[in-house]
Design a protein around this motif. Structure first.
Motif, short mmCIF file in Angstrom:
data_model
loop_
_atom_site.label_atom_id
_atom_site.label_comp_id
_atom_site.label_asym_id
_atom_site.label_seq_id
_atom_site.Cartn_x
_atom_site.Cartn_y
_atom_site.Cartn_z
N GLY A 124 0.82 -1.20 0.00
CA GLY A 124 0.00 0.00 0.00
C GLY A 124 0.86 1.26 0.00
N ARG A 125 1.91 1.24 0.79
CA ARG A 125 2.82 2.39 0.84
C ARG A 125 3.60 2.53 -0.45
NH1 ARG A 125 5.17 2.93 7.01
NH2 ARG A 125 3.18 2.61 8.08
N LEU A 126 4.00 1.40 -1.02
CA LEU A 126 4.72 1.44 -2.29
C LEU A 126 3.85 2.02 -3.40
CD1 LEU A 126 6.55 -2.02 -2.20
CD2 LEU A 126 7.66 0.22 -2.23
N LYS A 127 2.59 1.64 -3.44
CA LYS A 127 1.69 2.13 -4.47
C LYS A 127 1.45 3.63 -4.31
CE LYS A 127 -0.62 -2.31 -5.16
NZ LYS A 127 -1.87 -3.10 -4.95
N GLU A 128 1.38 4.08 -3.06
CA GLU A 128 1.23 5.52 -2.83
C GLU A 128 2.45 6.27 -3.36
OE1 GLU A 128 0.59 6.22 1.29
OE2 GLU A 128 -1.40 5.29 1.33
N ALA A 129 3.63 5.70 -3.11
CA ALA A 129 4.86 6.33 -3.59
C ALA A 129 4.94 6.31 -5.11
CB ALA A 129 6.07 5.63 -2.99
N ILE A 130 4.47 5.24 -5.71
CA ILE A 130 4.48 5.13 -7.18
C ILE A 130 3.57 6.20 -7.80
CG2 ILE A 130 3.77 3.68 -9.13
CD1 ILE A 130 4.66 1.25 -7.47
N GLY A 131 2.41 6.37 -7.17
CA GLY A 131 1.46 7.36 -7.69
C GLY A 131 1.90 8.80 -7.46
N ALA A 132 2.82 8.99 -6.51
CA ALA A 132 3.23 10.35 -6.17
C ALA A 132 4.45 10.83 -6.95
CB ALA A 132 3.52 10.44 -4.68
N GLY B 256 16.54 -2.82 0.29
CA GLY B 256 15.97 -2.16 -0.88
C GLY B 256 14.70 -1.39 -0.54
N LEU B 257 13.88 -1.95 0.32
CA LEU B 257 12.68 -1.24 0.76
C LEU B 257 13.05 0.01 1.54
CD1 LEU B 257 10.49 -4.29 1.85
CD2 LEU B 257 9.93 -2.67 0.03
N ARG B 258 14.08 -0.11 2.37
CA ARG B 258 14.53 1.04 3.14
C ARG B 258 15.04 2.15 2.23
NH1 ARG B 258 17.91 -1.47 6.10
NH2 ARG B 258 16.37 -2.15 7.63
N ASP B 259 15.72 1.75 1.16
CA ASP B 259 16.21 2.73 0.19
C ASP B 259 15.06 3.44 -0.52
OD1 ASP B 259 18.79 2.02 0.83
OD2 ASP B 259 19.03 0.64 -0.88
N CYS B 260 13.92 2.76 -0.58
CA CYS B 260 12.72 3.36 -1.19
C CYS B 260 11.93 4.21 -0.19
CB CYS B 260 11.81 2.27 -1.76
SG CYS B 260 12.49 1.41 -3.20
N GLY B 261 12.45 4.30 1.03
CA GLY B 261 11.79 5.11 2.05
C GLY B 261 10.81 4.37 2.91
N ILE B 262 10.85 3.04 2.88
CA ILE B 262 9.90 2.23 3.67
C ILE B 262 10.68 1.34 4.63
CG2 ILE B 262 8.12 0.45 3.59
CD1 ILE B 262 7.35 1.49 0.84
N SER B 263 10.45 1.55 5.91
CA SER B 263 11.08 0.73 6.95
C SER B 263 10.08 -0.32 7.42
CB SER B 263 11.53 1.60 8.12
OG SER B 263 12.10 0.80 9.14
N VAL B 264 10.49 -1.56 7.43
CA VAL B 264 9.58 -2.65 7.79
C VAL B 264 9.26 -2.66 9.29
CG1 VAL B 264 9.40 -5.16 7.95
CG2 VAL B 264 10.26 -4.12 5.86
N GLU B 265 10.21 -2.23 10.12
CA GLU B 265 10.04 -2.33 11.58
C GLU B 265 8.79 -1.61 12.09
OE1 GLU B 265 12.84 -1.76 10.05
OE2 GLU B 265 14.15 -3.39 10.68
N PRO B 266 8.55 -0.34 11.76
CA PRO B 266 7.34 0.31 12.26
C PRO B 266 6.06 -0.29 11.71
CG PRO B 266 8.50 1.74 10.71
CD PRO B 266 9.41 0.60 11.02
N VAL B 267 6.12 -0.82 10.48
CA VAL B 267 4.94 -1.48 9.91
C VAL B 267 4.62 -2.74 10.72
CG1 VAL B 267 3.92 -2.53 7.86
CG2 VAL B 267 5.48 -0.58 7.62
N CYS B 268 5.65 -3.50 11.06
CA CYS B 268 5.45 -4.71 11.88
C CYS B 268 4.91 -4.35 13.26
CB CYS B 268 6.78 -5.47 12.02
SG CYS B 268 7.32 -6.30 10.51
N ALA B 269 5.42 -3.26 13.82
CA ALA B 269 4.96 -2.83 15.15
C ALA B 269 3.48 -2.47 15.12
CB ALA B 269 5.79 -1.64 15.62
N ARG B 270 3.05 -1.81 14.05
CA ARG B 270 1.63 -1.45 13.93
C ARG B 270 0.77 -2.69 13.74
NH1 ARG B 270 -1.65 -0.42 9.70
NH2 ARG B 270 0.06 -0.39 8.20
N LEU B 271 1.23 -3.62 12.91
CA LEU B 271 0.48 -4.86 12.71
C LEU B 271 0.37 -5.66 14.00
CD1 LEU B 271 1.86 -6.06 9.25
CD2 LEU B 271 -0.39 -5.08 9.73
N LEU B 272 1.45 -5.65 14.79
CA LEU B 272 1.42 -6.35 16.07
C LEU B 272 0.39 -5.73 17.00
CD1 LEU B 272 2.56 -8.37 18.12
CD2 LEU B 272 4.32 -6.68 18.69
#
Length: 222
Positions: free
Chosen positions: A26-34, A146-162
């Motif tokens: 979802g975050r990647l698609k937002e970045a693609i559209g922006a 690679g995701l981090r280089d795109c501006g997306i950190s997995v850690e906070p996403v995992c924390a929110r899902l938890l």
């Protein structure tokens, strides 16, 4: 366990899988559209669907380190079991992904996969599971980087899902307790009436018992 029997202690460490891809995609698609930069759009699109499996394989690698080291060996010698990794949320939500993406790519020793019925049917129909998990996670680290280089950190996403997952479990448990309490109150409310009815029934049977004894004294059958 109190007597030191560690072999009776069994547990799992639950990991959300496909939900992570849903959130990160979802975050990647937002970045693609922006962005209007075609090269960046392609770089972002290449990362779609890569977070969940990479993150899960890194978790499994940590599992191997934790339970394959010297610290756990002393407990294993006393009969302790490893805490197995449980893959949850393994149904494919994105129709563009393979239906067994979160099953076949996460097969390994000491794992549990709580796949939904539709995914299980797909596995029985055309699945080809084989062990793929191991200590080598170089590609997985590159995927997360690679995701981090795109501006997306997995850690906070995992924390929110938890947090969301725990909230859902708490809500479900509270709903269960409320249902049990409601049935308990209905049972207790009905108990006095049932007891009173039972006492009336017993009083109604006593004359019959006396007539039976009287009939025996008279030598007659009741």
């Amino acid at each position: 366990i109190r007597r030191g029997d560690l072999s009776r202690l069994l547990s799992v460490a639950s990991v959300f899988v496909s939900r992570l891809d849903t959130a990160v995609d979802g975050r990647l698609k937002e970045a693609i559209g922006a962005t209007g930069d075609e090269a960046r759009r392609k770089a972002l699109a290449a990362r779609l669907g890569t977070a969940a499996v990479a993150n899960s394989r890194l978790i499994y690698q940590r599992f191997l380190e934790a339970f394959g080291g010297h610290e756990f060996k002393k407990y294993a010698a006393q009969g302790a079991n490893v805490q197995r990794v449980l893959w949850g949320s393994t149904g494919t939500k994105n129709p563009k992904y393979r239906d067994l993406k979160y099953v076949e790519e996460l097969v390994g020793a000491q794992t549990v996969n709580t796949m939904p019925e539709k995914t299980l049917e797909a596995l029985l129909d055309h699945g080809k599971p084989k062990t793929v998990l191991g200590p080598d996670v170089k590609m997985e680290r590159e995927a997360i980087r690679g995701l981090r280089d795109c501006g997306i950190s997995v850690e906070p996403v995992c924390a929110r899902l938890l947090e969301e997952g725990l909230g859902a479990f708490v809500e479900a448990f509270e709903t269960l307790l409320a249902s049990v309490e409601g049935k308990r109150e209905k049972f207790l409310a009905a108990a006095p009436a049932a007891e009173k009815k039972g006492k009336k029934g017993k009083r109604g049977k006593r004359p019959q018992a006396r007539s039976f004894r009287s009939a025996r004294r008279r030598g007659k059958r009741p």
